[in-house]
Design an enzyme around this catalytic site. Structure first.
Site, mmCIF file in Angstrom:
data_model
loop_
_atom_site.group_PDB
_atom_site.id
_atom_site.type_symbol
_atom_site.label_atom_id
_atom_site.label_comp_id
_atom_site.label_asym_id
_atom_site.label_seq_id
_atom_site.Cartn_x
_atom_site.Cartn_y
_atom_site.Cartn_z
ATOM 1 N N LYS A 188 0.805 -1.226 0.000
ATOM 2 C CA LYS A 188 0.000 0.000 0.000
ATOM 3 C C LYS A 188 0.838 1.275 0.000
ATOM 4 C CE LYS A 188 -4.407 -1.372 0.260
ATOM 5 N NZ LYS A 188 -5.468 -0.866 -0.618
ATOM 6 N N SER A 196 0.726 -9.991 -0.570
ATOM 7 C CA SER A 196 0.461 -8.551 -0.503
ATOM 8 C C SER A 196 0.764 -7.907 0.831
ATOM 9 C CB SER A 196 -1.009 -8.288 -0.874
ATOM 10 O OG SER A 196 -1.870 -8.981 0.010
#
Length: 412
Positions: free
Chosen positions: A52, A306
């Site tokens: 992110k 992720s």
């Protein structure tokens, strides 16, 4: 129109001020398991332990973040930490709205990443309330609201994951497996692959309790899911972003593989115990769905891991859910006769590898039978099947509530 890959390349160059490309590691365990060449793109090893940071940094860079800037976001997790880190880098002000229910560990970690550049506002019991408050605040302050996924510069930043993995391999992979929440990462990487590696097939992974991309593809437009299971908190999104869906709408729903939450737990434990890799539930999605993807044998496959922001206070829950999925732990309600020796008789039915993990007995003096809630752990699923056979032979009534959503929620 500017070439997307060229823009992503510029974003990747700028990112080097924050961190080097995350490792792309061939995994021998998974390669042997699936008869393929499995590589892991380790986004859990960024400074904030998720991808992110890429999108937040890129969006703020393109807007021109600086001492006079003010950025706002709503997040209880990785997006908040990415923006906090970027605010510190640019020396700009940030205000991060989080639900009141956000765990203290996430609040403290976000504050550390911001290092004095951010303010955290706790408001709302539910994320929708938090989001509305953040957007109202941004409008009132004239600040820039930073979406977690529905923004072209965020998508461009996330696409640097794809650029790095292509640069790190001597030839493009056959398959890239992408986790999906709001869709920013998947949209960016698939658009990049279309330009630079059109022969690479994209497959997608969503949690079973939050399959917003799959439902959108089936409906032909983004839809809001009526309910979401928040266990996979990094990917449990009720509605795919409009911009990500525009980039992903050409894919068939059969490319989206949904992962049961309990199975994800088993994958998390597998990666921790065998590989020493700590993944959060969303970070394990791509690895978990490998078993569901057809025609992997002999292929070169990259899984995007992720994130690794896992609070180890959740480990007992993860272990519990993994055992239930694997058939190594089951819960029963037994109907036991209320007489001396009844419990001893039951215990003699247990096998040598069966262990009692939970036992609650409600004795009612005016009845001939009482109810027992019992949890049994064992070393192989067939042991519990044999126990059920012995219970029936002994005439002990039972009900398996392991996968009963209502009773399990209240009793287990």
């Amino acid at each position: 129109m500017e070439n997307f890959a060229a823009s992503v390349r510029q974003a990747g160059i700028a990112l080097r001020d924050l961190f080097e490309p995350t490792p792309l590691q061939k995994n021998d365990h998974l390669s042997a398991k699936y008869g393929a060449e499995i590589w892991l793109k380790r986004e859990d090893l960024t400074p904030v332990r998720s991808y992110k940071l890429r999108g937040a940094f890129n969006a703020m860079r393109k807007i021109g973040a600086g001492p006079q800037g003010h950025f706002v976001c709503a997040s209880a997790g990785n997006h908040a930490q990415g923006m906090a880190y970027a605010c510190r880098h640019f020396g700009t002000r940030g205000t991060i709205f989080m639900p009141v229910t956000t765990p203290r560990q996430k609040i403290d970690k976000t504050r550390i990443f911001g290092n004095g550049a951010i303010e955290i506002v706790l408001t709302g019991d539910y994320f929708d309330q938090t989001l509305a408050a953040a957007q109202d605040f941004a409008r009132a302050q004239g600040a820039t609201f930073l979406s977690p996924f529905d923004d072209p510069d965020i998508i461009e930043g996330q696409a640097t994951v794809g650029l790095e993995l292509l640069d790190q391999l001597d030839a493009a992979p056959d398959v890239v497996v992408l986790p999906v929440g709001g869709g920013g990462l998947a949209a960016g990487v698939t658009r990049l692959l279309a330009e630079l590696a059109p022969g690479t097939r994209a497959e997608f992974a969503e949690p079973e309790g939050g399959a917003s991309l799959r439902e959108a593809l089936l409906a032909g437009a983004p839809v809001t899911l009526p309910a979401v299971d928040n266990f996979v908190d990094g990917a449990a999104v009720a509605r795919i972003g409009d911009l990500p869906f525009a980039a992903l709408r050409g894919f068939g729903a059969e490319r989206v593989h949904t992962a049961p939450e309990d199975r994800i737990c088993a994958t998390m434990l597998e990666m921790l115990n065998i590989e020493g890799i700590v993944l959060e539930p969303a970070g394990a999605l791509a690895v978990d769905v490998l078993r569901d993807i057809p025609d992997l044998a002999g292929k070169r496959v990259v899984c995007i891991c992720s994130g690794g922001n896992f609070d180890f206070e959740r480990l007992p829950e993860v272990k519990e859910r993994a055992q239930r999925f694997s058939g190594l732990k089951r819960y029963f309600i037994l109907r036991m006769p209320q007489r001396p020796g009844a419990l001893r008789d039951f215990l003699q039915l247990l096998g040598p590898e069966d262990d009692i993990a939970r036992f609650e007995y409600l004795k009612k003096s005016a009845r001939n039978f009482g109810s027992v809630l019992i949890g049994i752990e064992t070393t192989a699923p067939e042991n519990l099947a044999r126990l059920c056979d012995r219970l029936e032979a002994a005439g002990i009534g039972y009900r398996d509530i392991t996968r009963d959503p209502v009773l399990a929620e209240f009793l287990i």
